[in-house]
Design an enzyme around this catalytic site. Structure first.
Site, PDB file in Angstrom:
ATOM      1  N   LYS A 222       0.857  -1.183   0.000  1.00 51.49           N
ATOM      2  CA  LYS A 222       0.000   0.000   0.000  1.00 51.49           C
ATOM      3  C   LYS A 222       0.890   1.228   0.000  1.00 51.49           C
ATOM      4  CE  LYS A 222      -3.935   2.108   0.452  1.00 51.49           C
ATOM      5  NZ  LYS A 222      -3.702   2.698  -0.887  1.00 51.49           N
TER       6      LYS A 222
ATOM      7  N   GLN B 287       7.338   3.983   3.776  1.00 51.35           N
ATOM      8  CA  GLN B 287       5.928   3.576   3.824  1.00 51.35           C
ATOM      9  C   GLN B 287       5.736   2.310   4.672  1.00 51.35           C
ATOM     10  OE1 GLN B 287       3.753   5.481   1.420  1.00 51.35           O
ATOM     11  NE2 GLN B 287       2.195   4.815   2.855  1.00 51.35           N
TER      12      GLN B 287
ATOM     13  N   LYS C 247       5.617   3.501   8.251  1.00 47.07           N
ATOM     14  CA  LYS C 247       4.429   4.332   8.452  1.00 47.07           C
ATOM     15  C   LYS C 247       3.176   3.464   8.553  1.00 47.07           C
ATOM     16  CE  LYS C 247       4.227   7.573   5.488  1.00 47.07           C
ATOM     17  NZ  LYS C 247       4.012   8.576   4.434  1.00 47.07           N
TER      18      LYS C 247
ATOM     19  N   LYS D  30       5.329   1.710  -3.231  1.00 43.10           N
ATOM     20  CA  LYS D  30       5.286   3.062  -3.805  1.00 43.10           C
ATOM     21  C   LYS D  30       5.503   2.927  -5.300  1.00 43.10           C
ATOM     22  CE  LYS D  30       4.784   7.374  -2.616  1.00 43.10           C
ATOM     23  NZ  LYS D  30       4.001   7.975  -1.526  1.00 43.10           N
TER      24      LYS D  30
ATOM     25  N   GLY E 101      -2.843   8.135  -4.332  1.00 42.22           N
ATOM     26  CA  GLY E 101      -2.215   9.319  -4.924  1.00 42.22           C
ATOM     27  C   GLY E 101      -0.966   9.748  -4.172  1.00 42.22           C
ATOM     28  N   ASP E 102      -0.258  10.684  -4.740  1.00 44.21           N
ATOM     29  CA  ASP E 102       0.895  11.343  -4.108  1.00 44.21           C
ATOM     30  C   ASP E 102       1.115  12.613  -4.937  1.00 44.21           C
ATOM     31  OD1 ASP E 102       3.194  10.837  -2.019  1.00 44.21           O
ATOM     32  OD2 ASP E 102       4.254  11.498  -3.797  1.00 44.21           O
TER      33      ASP E 102
ATOM     34  N   THR F 184      -4.487  13.464   5.173  1.00 46.49           N
ATOM     35  CA  THR F 184      -3.069  13.647   5.515  1.00 46.49           C
ATOM     36  C   THR F 184      -2.873  14.977   6.253  1.00 46.49           C
ATOM     37  OG1 THR F 184      -2.552  12.412   3.519  1.00 46.49           O
ATOM     38  CG2 THR F 184      -0.728  13.515   4.604  1.00 46.49           C
TER      39      THR F 184
ATOM     40  N   ASN G 162      -2.374  18.920  -1.975  1.00 43.64           N
ATOM     41  CA  ASN G 162      -3.341  18.231  -1.123  1.00 43.64           C
ATOM     42  C   ASN G 162      -2.999  18.325   0.365  1.00 43.64           C
ATOM     43  OD1 ASN G 162      -3.798  15.339   0.297  1.00 43.64           O
ATOM     44  ND2 ASN G 162      -5.598  15.978  -0.837  1.00 43.64           N
TER      45      ASN G 162
ATOM     46  N   SER H 204      -6.859   5.705   3.857  1.00 47.57           N
ATOM     47  CA  SER H 204      -6.872   4.779   2.716  1.00 47.57           C
ATOM     48  C   SER H 204      -7.188   3.360   3.204  1.00 47.57           C
ATOM     49  CB  SER H 204      -5.514   4.768   2.009  1.00 47.57           C
ATOM     50  OG  SER H 204      -5.433   5.823   1.080  1.00 47.57           O
TER      51      SER H 204
HETATM   52  P1  NDP Z   1       0.564  17.662  -4.486  1.00 49.66           P
HETATM   53  O1  NDP Z   1       1.028  17.311  -5.828  1.00 49.66           O
HETATM   54  O2  NDP Z   1      -0.894  17.805  -4.214  1.00 49.66           O
HETATM   55  O3  NDP Z   1       1.275  19.014  -3.988  1.00 49.66           O
HETATM   56  C1  NDP Z   1       2.660  19.125  -3.941  1.00 49.66           C
HETATM   57  C2  NDP Z   1       3.014  20.548  -3.547  1.00 49.66           C
HETATM   58  O4  NDP Z   1       4.415  20.632  -3.314  1.00 49.66           O
HETATM   59  C3  NDP Z   1       2.707  21.562  -4.642  1.00 49.66           C
HETATM   60  O5  NDP Z   1       2.418  22.790  -4.050  1.00 49.66           O
HETATM   61  C4  NDP Z   1       4.027  21.617  -5.415  1.00 49.66           C
HETATM   62  O6  NDP Z   1       4.225  22.826  -6.122  1.00 49.66           O
HETATM   63  C5  NDP Z   1       5.029  21.504  -4.280  1.00 49.66           C
HETATM   64  N1  NDP Z   1       6.266  20.886  -4.768  1.00 49.66           N
HETATM   65  C6  NDP Z   1       6.421  19.691  -5.372  1.00 49.66           C
HETATM   66  N2  NDP Z   1       7.705  19.469  -5.689  1.00 49.66           N
HETATM   67  C7  NDP Z   1       8.376  20.562  -5.277  1.00 49.66           C
HETATM   68  C8  NDP Z   1       9.729  20.937  -5.314  1.00 49.66           C
HETATM   69  N3  NDP Z   1      10.668  20.142  -5.861  1.00 49.66           N
HETATM   70  N4  NDP Z   1      10.069  22.148  -4.775  1.00 49.66           N
HETATM   71  C9  NDP Z   1       9.130  22.974  -4.232  1.00 49.66           C
HETATM   72  N5  NDP Z   1       7.825  22.658  -4.161  1.00 49.66           N
HETATM   73  C10 NDP Z   1       7.457  21.471  -4.671  1.00 49.66           C
HETATM   74  O7  NDP Z   1       1.208  16.550  -3.498  1.00 49.66           O
HETATM   75  P2  NDP Z   1       0.758  16.144  -2.035  1.00 49.66           P
HETATM   76  O8  NDP Z   1       0.272  17.326  -1.287  1.00 49.66           O
HETATM   77  O9  NDP Z   1      -0.084  14.947  -2.142  1.00 49.66           O
HETATM   78  O10 NDP Z   1       2.153  15.653  -1.412  1.00 49.66           O
HETATM   79  C11 NDP Z   1       3.050  16.542  -0.736  1.00 49.66           C
HETATM   80  C12 NDP Z   1       4.001  15.730   0.131  1.00 49.66           C
HETATM   81  O11 NDP Z   1       3.248  14.967   1.094  1.00 49.66           O
HETATM   82  C13 NDP Z   1       4.856  14.689  -0.620  1.00 49.66           C
HETATM   83  O12 NDP Z   1       6.092  14.560   0.056  1.00 49.66           O
HETATM   84  C14 NDP Z   1       4.067  13.407  -0.446  1.00 49.66           C
HETATM   85  O13 NDP Z   1       4.872  12.259  -0.573  1.00 49.66           O
HETATM   86  C15 NDP Z   1       3.572  13.575   0.996  1.00 49.66           C
HETATM   87  N6  NDP Z   1       2.424  12.782   1.366  1.00 49.66           N
HETATM   88  C16 NDP Z   1       1.245  12.841   0.664  1.00 49.66           C
HETATM   89  C17 NDP Z   1       0.166  12.104   1.068  1.00 49.66           C
HETATM   90  C18 NDP Z   1      -1.170  12.225   0.417  1.00 49.66           C
HETATM   91  O14 NDP Z   1      -2.134  11.629   0.954  1.00 49.66           O
HETATM   92  N7  NDP Z   1      -1.323  12.955  -0.670  1.00 49.66           N
HETATM   93  C19 NDP Z   1       0.263  11.144   2.183  1.00 49.66           C
HETATM   94  C20 NDP Z   1       1.516  11.217   2.899  1.00 49.66           C
HETATM   95  C21 NDP Z   1       2.555  11.985   2.479  1.00 49.66           C
HETATM   96  P3  NDP Z   1       3.725  22.964  -7.657  1.00 49.66           P
HETATM   97  O15 NDP Z   1       2.247  23.178  -7.579  1.00 49.66           O
HETATM   98  O16 NDP Z   1       4.492  24.130  -8.171  1.00 49.66           O
HETATM   99  O17 NDP Z   1       4.096  21.675  -8.324  1.00 49.66           O
END
Ligand code: NDP
Length: 445
Positions: free
Chosen positions: A90, A111, A114, A126, A165-166, A209, A240, A378
């Site tokens: 997962k 993961q 976690k 992943k 998603g991620d 999250t 997200n 999830s």
């Molecule tokens: P999204 O794609 O929804 O959002 C990512 C955000 O981070 C955007 O604002 C993006 O900017 C910014 N970003 C991405 N890459 C970079 C970078 N290299 N430098 C600066 N800003 C960056 O992703 P999520 O919110 O889902 O995920 C964010 C983090 O949380 C990740 O590390 C993910 O692994 C982790 N996570 C997510 C979960 C989930 O349920 N979604 C669960 C647990 C952890 P821009 O819009 O410009 O691309």
């Protein structure tokens, strides 16, 4: 037998050349497990850590698709099925140009721990692709997602591997992936989580999250007889996790000063209100625009190409990506008397940054603990799919809160150091023990 974290890391480096993110993630775990392993020989005799750092299966595949101009494009797809000792694999799918084997192995490895901490029957995995959904049309994203699933479907299933998603994979992408899976298999089942509410999704999965992160932060503060109410909070990211972390912070009476994207940071000194946050969601989720548009609309400061870590606040919630807080950022946070750093993203702090937080006694929680709410809900989505039911928002939210409080409790079992709590060690040991005991019980497989 004696376990030495340093020599173990050398061994991992030799076998995983150039995989810097993966080695970083393993190093953090190995260092914090050293004393525990030496005190519990059974894990050394069974070579559990050597087995844990080797994914059970790594799948790499070609993803060909056609863009809107009729040109053929080729991306690379991955699924790392890391560990299935306590449940089906997962973990999310990430679509981002920086995706490579090292990044996905670090995410898959994290993961495993976690998912174990959530107490649910979830193994670790992943996947993703180096495809960049930015500036692609909906039809291009659909064609890419369909091509990606045309290969991935062979390896997943509701009792085998359940992706979510991620970064770069939200409701739109999950919809296209699910549609293609169903077409290929004729099977309407809980093979993906993060599905839309009318077609098998769970209430609160979108929020999980971010909300879970803030519930966890509340617990950390409660353990210090403090609360989040009235605190100033800096958040990175505007996807997200960041959006719903901000929402919960606002609901609990604290002030969100910053959010960011890969181009820059907005600094709203008056605090981002729920109304402004709704506008930001429109910019990022519907228009797929830049956060700068927020600064223009509300006439607030925009820090071009900068992150939020130089802004003075009480709490920092990194919610964008890995290694977004380096040594200098950590020093700036300490200088500004930050009280707590709660990771919403996976591994957003470099190891040097974590050392600085430790030296300065900053309350610090690693992502594998504080962002576990997403995978926890999830897991609840999978249970609802199996039982063909849909729980109410209140029910899922209560469950999420309960799980985050329980994770905090498990960490205390192994991370309580009297005056302070070592959340990194606590999370790693508690997460490891459940998986390790299950691996031993299931024999050498
Ligand atoms: P999204 O794609 O929804 O959002 C990512 C955000 O981070 C955007 O604002 C993006 O900017 C910014 N970003 C991405 N890459 C970079 C970078 N290299 N430098 C600066 N800003 C960056 O992703 P999520 O919110 O889902 O995920 C964010 C983090 O949380 C990740 O590390 C993910 O692994 C982790 N996570 C997510 C979960 C989930 O349920 N979604 C669960 C647990 C952890 P821009 O819009 O410009 O691309």
């Amino acid at each position: 037998m004696k376990f030495n974290a340093k020599s173990f890391i050398e061994y991992v480096k030799q076998r995983n050349n150039n995989e810097s993110e993966f080695i970083q993630a393993v190093e953090e775990v190995a260092v914090s497990l050293e004393d525990f392993l030496n005190a519990n020989q059974i894990y050394l005799e069974n070579r559990i850590l050597e087995r844990l750092v080797e994914p059970e299966r790594t799948i790499i595949f070609r993803v060909p698709w056609v863009d809107d101009n009729g040109e053929i494009k080729v991306n690379r797809g991955y699924r790392i099925q890391f560990n299935s000792a306590i449940g089906p694999y997962k973990g999310g799918l990430r679509f981002h140009p920086t995706v490579n084997l090292s990044v996905l192995k670090f995410l898959g490895f994290e993961q495993v721990f976690k998912n174990s901490l959530t107490g649910l029957p979830l193994g670790g995995g992943k996947g993703g692709s180096d495809f960049d959904p930015h500036s692609k049309s909906d039809s291009e994203v659909m064609r890419f997602s369909q091509s990606f699933m045309s290969e991935l479907y062979r390896y997943i299933g509701p009792n085998i591997d359940v992706p979510a998603g991620d970064i770069g994979v939200g409701a739109r992408e999950i919809g296209y992936l699910f549609g293609q899976y169903k077409k290929l298999t004729k099977d309407f089942s809980g093979v993906l989580t993060g599905k839309g509410l009318p077609w098998g999704g769970s209430n609160i999965r979108t929020e999980a999250t971010g909300y879970g992160l803030v519930y966890f932060v509340e617990e950390m503060l409660r353990a210090k007889n403090d609360s989040i109410n009235g605190k100033k909070v800096i958040i990175s990211g505007s996807g997200n996790v960041a959006q719903y972390a901000a929402e919960k912070v606002i609901q609990l009476g604290a002030k969100v000063l910053t959010m960011s994207d890969s181009a820059g940071t907005i600094y709203d000194k008056d605090g981002i209100t729920q109304e402004k946050l709704e506008h930001l969601k429109q910019i990022k989720n519907v228009k797929r625009g830049r956060i700068k548009d927020y600064a223009n609309k509300y006439n607030v400061e925009y820090l071009d190409s900068e992150n939020p870590w130089s802004i003075k606040a009480d709490i920092a919630l990194p919610c964008a990506t890995q290694n977004e807080i380096n040594k200098e950022d950590a020093m700036a946070l300490v200088k500004n008397e930050i009280v707590l750093v709660g990771e919403g993203a996976n591994m957003p702090s470099t190891s040097e940054a974590i050392d600085i937080f430790k030296e300065n006694k900053i309350l610090f929680s690693p992502g594998k603990a504080s962002n576990a709410g997403g995978v926890a809900v999830s897991g609840l989505e999978m249970s609802q799919n199996s039982a063909r039911v849909q729980w109410s928002r209140e029910e899922v939210d209560q469950n999420l809160k309960k799980i985050m409080i329980e994770i905090h409790g498990k960490i205390l079992e192994y991370g309580n150091r009297g005056e302070s709590i070592d959340y990194v060690a606590g999370a790693n040991i508690a997460g490891f023990k459940r998986v390790a005991d299950s691996m031993i019980a299931q024999g050498l497989v």
